[in-house]
Motif scaffolding. Structure first.
Motif, PDB file in Angstrom:
ATOM      1  N   ARG A 186       0.820  -1.133   0.080  1.00 42.96           N
ATOM      2  CA  ARG A 186       0.016   0.021   0.084  1.00 42.96           C
ATOM      3  C   ARG A 186       0.732   1.371   0.049  1.00 42.96           C
ATOM      4  NH1 ARG A 186      -2.529  -2.913   4.210  1.00 42.96           N
ATOM      5  NH2 ARG A 186      -1.684  -1.398   5.660  1.00 42.96           N
ATOM      6  N   GLY A 187       1.986   1.288   0.711  1.00 39.13           N
ATOM      7  CA  GLY A 187       2.824   2.328   0.862  1.00 39.13           C
ATOM      8  C   GLY A 187       3.791   2.552  -0.208  1.00 39.13           C
ATOM      9  N   GLY A 188       3.446   2.495  -1.258  1.00 40.36           N
ATOM     10  CA  GLY A 188       4.394   3.000  -2.539  1.00 40.36           C
ATOM     11  C   GLY A 188       4.820   4.422  -2.491  1.00 40.36           C
ATOM     12  N   GLU A 189       5.519   4.662  -3.287  1.00 40.10           N
ATOM     13  CA  GLU A 189       5.853   6.133  -3.605  1.00 40.10           C
ATOM     14  C   GLU A 189       4.917   7.003  -3.597  1.00 40.10           C
ATOM     15  OE1 GLU A 189      10.472   6.180  -5.117  1.00 40.10           O
ATOM     16  OE2 GLU A 189       9.111   4.517  -5.973  1.00 40.10           O
ATOM     17  N   ARG A 190       4.027   6.606  -4.521  1.00 38.82           N
ATOM     18  CA  ARG A 190       2.932   7.519  -4.586  1.00 38.82           C
ATOM     19  C   ARG A 190       1.883   7.439  -3.417  1.00 38.82           C
ATOM     20  NH1 ARG A 190       1.695   3.949 -10.246  1.00 38.82           N
ATOM     21  NH2 ARG A 190       2.734   2.558  -8.834  1.00 38.82           N
ATOM     22  N   GLY A 191       1.718   6.421  -2.729  1.00 36.38           N
ATOM     23  CA  GLY A 191       0.605   6.720  -1.669  1.00 36.38           C
ATOM     24  C   GLY A 191       1.280   7.404  -0.276  1.00 36.38           C
ATOM     25  N   HIS A 192       2.442   7.142  -0.126  1.00 41.34           N
ATOM     26  CA  HIS A 192       3.025   7.922   1.133  1.00 41.34           C
ATOM     27  C   HIS A 192       4.302   8.756   0.613  1.00 41.34           C
ATOM     28  CE1 HIS A 192       0.698   5.715   4.085  1.00 41.34           C
ATOM     29  NE2 HIS A 192       0.448   4.739   3.098  1.00 41.34           N
ATOM     30  N   PRO A 193       4.488   9.866   0.932  1.00 42.27           N
ATOM     31  CA  PRO A 193       5.617  10.781   0.668  1.00 42.27           C
ATOM     32  C   PRO A 193       6.888  10.095   1.297  1.00 42.27           C
ATOM     33  CG  PRO A 193       3.775  12.250   0.957  1.00 42.27           C
ATOM     34  CD  PRO A 193       3.143  10.989   1.370  1.00 42.27           C
ATOM     35  N   GLY A 194       8.062   9.896   0.664  1.00 40.32           N
ATOM     36  CA  GLY A 194       9.076   9.164   1.151  1.00 40.32           C
ATOM     37  C   GLY A 194       8.888   7.868   1.605  1.00 40.32           C
ATOM     38  N   GLY A 195       7.784   7.293   1.105  1.00 39.81           N
ATOM     39  CA  GLY A 195       7.248   5.634   1.534  1.00 39.81           C
ATOM     40  C   GLY A 195       8.377   4.737   1.623  1.00 39.81           C
ATOM     41  N   GLY A 196       8.184   3.710   2.197  1.00 42.02           N
ATOM     42  CA  GLY A 196       9.117   2.548   2.415  1.00 42.02           C
ATOM     43  C   GLY A 196      10.037   2.165   1.215  1.00 42.02           C
ATOM     44  N   VAL A 197       9.247   1.891  -0.106  1.00 46.70           N
ATOM     45  CA  VAL A 197       9.878   1.463  -1.246  1.00 46.70           C
ATOM     46  C   VAL A 197      11.193   2.372  -1.581  1.00 46.70           C
ATOM     47  CG1 VAL A 197       8.219  -0.119  -1.857  1.00 46.70           C
ATOM     48  CG2 VAL A 197       8.221   2.000  -2.631  1.00 46.70           C
ATOM     49  N   ALA A 198      10.697   3.612  -1.375  1.00 43.57           N
ATOM     50  CA  ALA A 198      11.682   4.637  -1.597  1.00 43.57           C
ATOM     51  C   ALA A 198      12.918   4.818  -0.752  1.00 43.57           C
ATOM     52  CB  ALA A 198      11.278   6.165  -1.899  1.00 43.57           C
ATOM     53  N   GLN A 199      12.641   4.287   0.242  1.00 41.00           N
ATOM     54  CA  GLN A 199      14.026   4.415   1.338  1.00 41.00           C
ATOM     55  C   GLN A 199      14.483   2.896   1.166  1.00 41.00           C
ATOM     56  OE1 GLN A 199      11.803   4.620   4.885  1.00 41.00           O
ATOM     57  NE2 GLN A 199      11.325   6.865   4.801  1.00 41.00           N
ATOM     58  N   GLY A 200      13.767   1.952   0.769  1.00 39.47           N
ATOM     59  CA  GLY A 200      14.417   0.664   0.580  1.00 39.47           C
ATOM     60  C   GLY A 200      15.525   0.534  -0.556  1.00 39.47           C
ATOM     61  N   ARG A 201      14.883   1.217  -1.814  1.00 46.22           N
ATOM     62  CA  ARG A 201      15.795   1.392  -2.885  1.00 46.22           C
ATOM     63  C   ARG A 201      17.106   2.373  -2.642  1.00 46.22           C
ATOM     64  NH1 ARG A 201      13.904   4.187  -8.656  1.00 46.22           N
ATOM     65  NH2 ARG A 201      13.503   5.874  -7.213  1.00 46.22           N
ATOM     66  N   GLY A 202      17.003   3.372  -1.667  1.00 51.33           N
ATOM     67  CA  GLY A 202      18.226   3.961  -1.217  1.00 51.33           C
ATOM     68  C   GLY A 202      19.201   3.283  -0.483  1.00 51.33           C
ATOM     69  N   ARG A 203      18.536   2.422   0.311  1.00 45.65           N
ATOM     70  CA  ARG A 203      19.310   1.620   1.255  1.00 45.65           C
ATOM     71  C   ARG A 203      20.059   0.601   0.420  1.00 45.65           C
ATOM     72  NH1 ARG A 203      14.826   1.525   4.574  1.00 45.65           N
ATOM     73  NH2 ARG A 203      13.886  -0.149   3.834  1.00 45.65           N
ATOM     74  N   TRP A 204      19.370   0.024  -0.633  1.00 49.26           N
ATOM     75  CA  TRP A 204      19.877  -0.999  -1.439  1.00 49.26           C
ATOM     76  C   TRP A 204      21.101  -0.204  -2.220  1.00 49.26           C
ATOM     77  CZ3 TRP A 204      19.824  -1.650  -6.885  1.00 49.26           C
ATOM     78  CH2 TRP A 204      20.384  -2.848  -7.355  1.00 49.26           C
ATOM     79  N   ARG A 205      20.809   0.971  -2.834  1.00 54.06           N
ATOM     80  CA  ARG A 205      22.032   1.617  -3.634  1.00 54.06           C
ATOM     81  C   ARG A 205      23.219   1.885  -2.678  1.00 54.06           C
ATOM     82  NH1 ARG A 205      18.548   6.012  -7.433  1.00 54.06           N
ATOM     83  NH2 ARG A 205      18.002   4.432  -9.210  1.00 54.06           N
TER      84      ARG A 205
END
Length: 378
Positions: A186-205
């Protein structure tokens, strides 16, 4: 006219298989160290013990040696010498053809150096279909510009359009737990600003983009994949040591399975959790079990494993695979050991008067190909 117990052996030997989870075989030459390492699944370092000295190594000599014109139980040195006289392509044609497989469902997300889907079809003379690995889709989306969720969806739908199913390697059952999975979906980048997947991508990078292990991204991908309504394969149980075996128990998938609807979920490998997997196949209409990889590595002990797969799981919920990767011997050996093991198990049931011969043949056909043909529509 009912088949006799001796006829049952011929029926099993002749049944054409669908290998519902497999990887490519080698196409380029390599040394003995590479080959012996391929006889060990769990150790990710170069092995320091004789690679042939294991159940799989003994099974290669016993079952693959005769196809190379060698006596059964030939010495490892003689097996390796004879193997070296043939190229990997010639070995692939020999062993893939001998497996008796009509359709290969090929997981292509394991790197280069092995046959791709088209090459598997050409080498075997039969059909091959792609299995999309979700971690690979996630890694491609993480490198893409812009919105991660949008990139993941675009890549997944594009690649899945020509594939039979998706596969999740992870080996960690908790990746399917509801708490993280539903929130991530539910909490993709479109649903929640700074959502979990954006942070996850940042951690992975930030970690340099090595193998994807971020739970938020993996859970997100699993729940997105459910939308495809195509079969979804899960690696559970035995595998590389970088997968924590205590967290590869399929019972940890319970929350995810309760949300999975009617999407077919196929539990791969299973050992040593084949009984837990069998329970899940009984508990959920959409859950199936597959003992590929484990059968090869258990070798002479694989009939006992096959018998345990037949304990709780409904017979319409068990599928065959070899999970062969690397040496073409493994693609053939999975079939040879399965045929021998299933015969030993079901012929015992028949001899004891517990099963009829007709039922034994019917169950063999279900596991060999009919169940997979129904699930994957091949």
């Amino acid at each position: 006219m009912h088949p006799s117990v001796s006829d049952l052996a011929h029926r099993i030997a002749d049944v054409t298989l669908i290998d519902q989870h497999v990887h490519g075989c080698w196409l380029t030459p390599g040394d003995r160290q590479r080959f012996e390492n391929a006889l060990n699944e769990a150790n990710t370092d170069p092995i320091t013990h004789p690679g042939f000295d294991c159940q799989l190594g003994f099974a290669v000599r016993a079952h693959c040696g005769p196809l190379l014109g060698l006596p059964k139980h030939v010495a490892p040195e003689d097996y390796w010498s004879r193997r070296g006289q043939l190229g990997e392509t010639e070995l692939a044609r020999l062993f893939l053809t001998a497996a008796g497989v009509s359709d290969w469902l090929v997981d292509t997300g394991v790197g280069g150096g092995v046959a791709d889907t088209g090459e598997m079809a050409a080498l075997s003379g039969n059909r091959a279909h792609e299995v999309v690995r979700l971690e690979e889709v996630a890694e491609q989306a993480a490198h893409a510009p812009g919105d991660y969720a949008a990139a993941f969806d675009e890549i997944l739908h594009r690649r899945a359009a020509g594939a039979q199913n998706a596969r999740h390697r992870g080996g960690r059952g908790e990746q399917g737990r509801e708490r993280g999975g539903a929130r991530a979906e539910r909490g993709g980048e479109r649903g929640h600003p700074g959502g979990g997947v954006a942070q996850g991508r940042g951690r992975w990078r930030d970690r340099g983009g090595v193998r994807l292990t971020d739970l938020v991204l993996l859970r997100f991908g699993l729940h997105r994949a459910l939308r495809l309504r195509k079969p979804l394969q899960f690696h559970v149980g035995f595998g590389d040591r970088d997968c924590d075996l205590d967290r590869a128990n399929p019972l940890l998938l319970l929350d995810f399975l309760r949300q999975s609807g009617d999407t077919p979920i196929v539990l791969l490998h299973c050992y040593p959790y084949e009984r837990e997997a069998g329970y899940l196949a009984q508990a959920f209409n959409n859950v199936y079990v597959d003992g590929g990889l484990s059968v090869n590595h258990l070798g002479a002990r694989s009939p006992a494993f096959i018998a345990r797969l037949l304990e709780l799981a409904p017979f319409g919920k068990i599928v065959y695979s070899s999970d062969g990767y690397g040496p073409a011997e493994l693609h053939f050996l999975g079939a040879a050991l399965w045929r021998k093991g299933i015969h030993r198990v079901v012929s015992g049931f028949v001899a004891d008067g517990e099963w009829s011969e007709d039922d034994a043949v019917r169950v063999v056909n279900l596991i060999a190909r009919d169940n997979a043909a129904r699930i994957y529509r091949v």
